[in-house]
Design a protein around this motif. Structure first.
Motif, PDB file in Angstrom:
ATOM      1  N   LYS A  13       1.110  -1.704   0.105  1.00 46.27           N
ATOM      2  CA  LYS A  13      -0.279   0.062  -0.231  1.00 46.27           C
ATOM      3  C   LYS A  13       1.138   1.054  -0.017  1.00 46.27           C
ATOM      4  CE  LYS A  13      -1.817  -1.157   3.375  1.00 46.27           C
ATOM      5  NZ  LYS A  13      -1.605  -2.861   3.796  1.00 46.27           N
ATOM      6  N   ASN A  51      -8.580  -3.875  -1.779  1.00 43.02           N
ATOM      7  CA  ASN A  51      -9.645  -2.261  -1.866  1.00 43.02           C
ATOM      8  C   ASN A  51     -10.744  -2.668  -1.579  1.00 43.02           C
ATOM      9  OD1 ASN A  51     -10.069   0.248  -1.217  1.00 43.02           O
ATOM     10  ND2 ASN A  51     -10.555   0.642  -3.124  1.00 43.02           N
ATOM     11  N   ARG A  73     -14.952   4.386   1.031  1.00 43.11           N
ATOM     12  CA  ARG A  73     -14.101   4.131  -0.089  1.00 43.11           C
ATOM     13  C   ARG A  73     -14.152   5.089  -1.696  1.00 43.11           C
ATOM     14  NH1 ARG A  73     -15.409   1.738  -5.045  1.00 43.11           N
ATOM     15  NH2 ARG A  73     -17.226   1.254  -3.889  1.00 43.11           N
ATOM     16  N   GLN A  79      -9.030   4.430  -0.396  1.00 43.84           N
ATOM     17  CA  GLN A  79     -10.136   4.850   0.409  1.00 43.84           C
ATOM     18  C   GLN A  79      -9.127   5.366   1.052  1.00 43.84           C
ATOM     19  OE1 GLN A  79      -9.621   1.525   3.784  1.00 43.84           O
ATOM     20  NE2 GLN A  79     -10.474   0.151   1.392  1.00 43.84           N
TER      21      GLN A  79
END
Length: 254
Positions: A13, A51, A73, A79
């Protein structure tokens, strides 16, 4: 939404500055890693799946009163989350013997444990995220004893929720890990919240009927298509994004 300043990039991420103070944008990458980054591949669509799946689980936890950092989101890969003070621990909840626990204790993989067991690892990739006892955690000031008691209670509530959700779609929750952060909100004491993500990257999931692995062990052990496994989890939970198919292929990272 315009891309903002990058604050941190990890293996799966990226965190960007959020649109408002106290918020972050969490972007899910397609990379998969194993062995503390020694094995790497790109699986097209993996970030989209994670996600959506993390959104599904975080929303469910929020609805039952388990606080998380999740706000909403934003799009297929991002998000909006609350900025938290992360506790440098991985909190692992085990329902069945598998992975490092099975190897460490000489247990048969898949053997049910007498009860759910909570373990802590110190989050540091350079050290391989070593398993640490509570005595180390309190001695080095990573968390107080009250924090640890609250984290265990939080983790067991997450376990109850996830176990029920997965069992309902024919999946066994073998184990999982979460990360926990503090939010102060102008209080004298912080609120502990589930942060980071909950996805097949952070859970060990087996099909109840066949024992087929539906998590990152597919990649770790070369058992087939990681995207197919994650897609199957999303399909069963009813959160499959419309632009993902099981035919997507991996790409090697040089």
């Amino acid at each position: 939404m315009a891309r903002r300043k990058k604050l941190y990039e990890g293996k799966a991420k990226i965190l960007y500055e959020g649109p408002e103070p106290g918020t972050l944008i969490q972007y899910f990458k397609d990379e998969a890693t194993a062995g503390n980054g020694q094995k790497k591949e790109v699986f097209e669509g993996k970030g989209v799946l994670n996600n959506r799946l993390s959104e599904f689980f975080m929303q469910g936890l929020n609805q039952i009163g388990v606080p998380t950092h999740f706000i909403r989101r934003l799009n297929m890969r991002e998000q909006l989350v609350r900025q938290v003070e992360m506790i440098p621990l991985e909190v692992i909840v085990r329902n069945f013997a598998a992975g490092s626990m099975a190897a460490r204790l000489g247990l048969e993989e898949g053997a049910p444990l007498p009860r759910a067991i909570v373990e802590f690892c110190y989050k540091d990739d350079r050290l391989g995220d070593p398993l640490v006892p509570e005595e180390y955690i309190t001695a080095f000031g990573w968390a107080s004893q009250q924090d640890l008691d609250d984290i265990v209670a939080l983790a067991l509530r997450v376990n109850d929720f996830l176990s029920g959700v997965f069992h309902g779609v024919g999946i066994k929750l073998v184990d999982f890990k979460i990360e926990v952060g503090r939010i102060w909100d102008e209080q004298d004491y912080p609120t502990l919240v589930v942060a980071d993500e909950i996805s097949p990257d952070s859970c060990r999931l087996w099909d109840i009927e066949t024992g087929r692995k539906l998590d990152k062990d597919v990649f770790r052990r070369d058992l087939g298509s990681l995207t197919e496994a994650y897609t199957e989890v999303a399909r069963r939970l009813g959160v499959l994004p419309s632009n993902i198919t099981h035919r997507l292929k991996p790409t090697l990272i040089n």
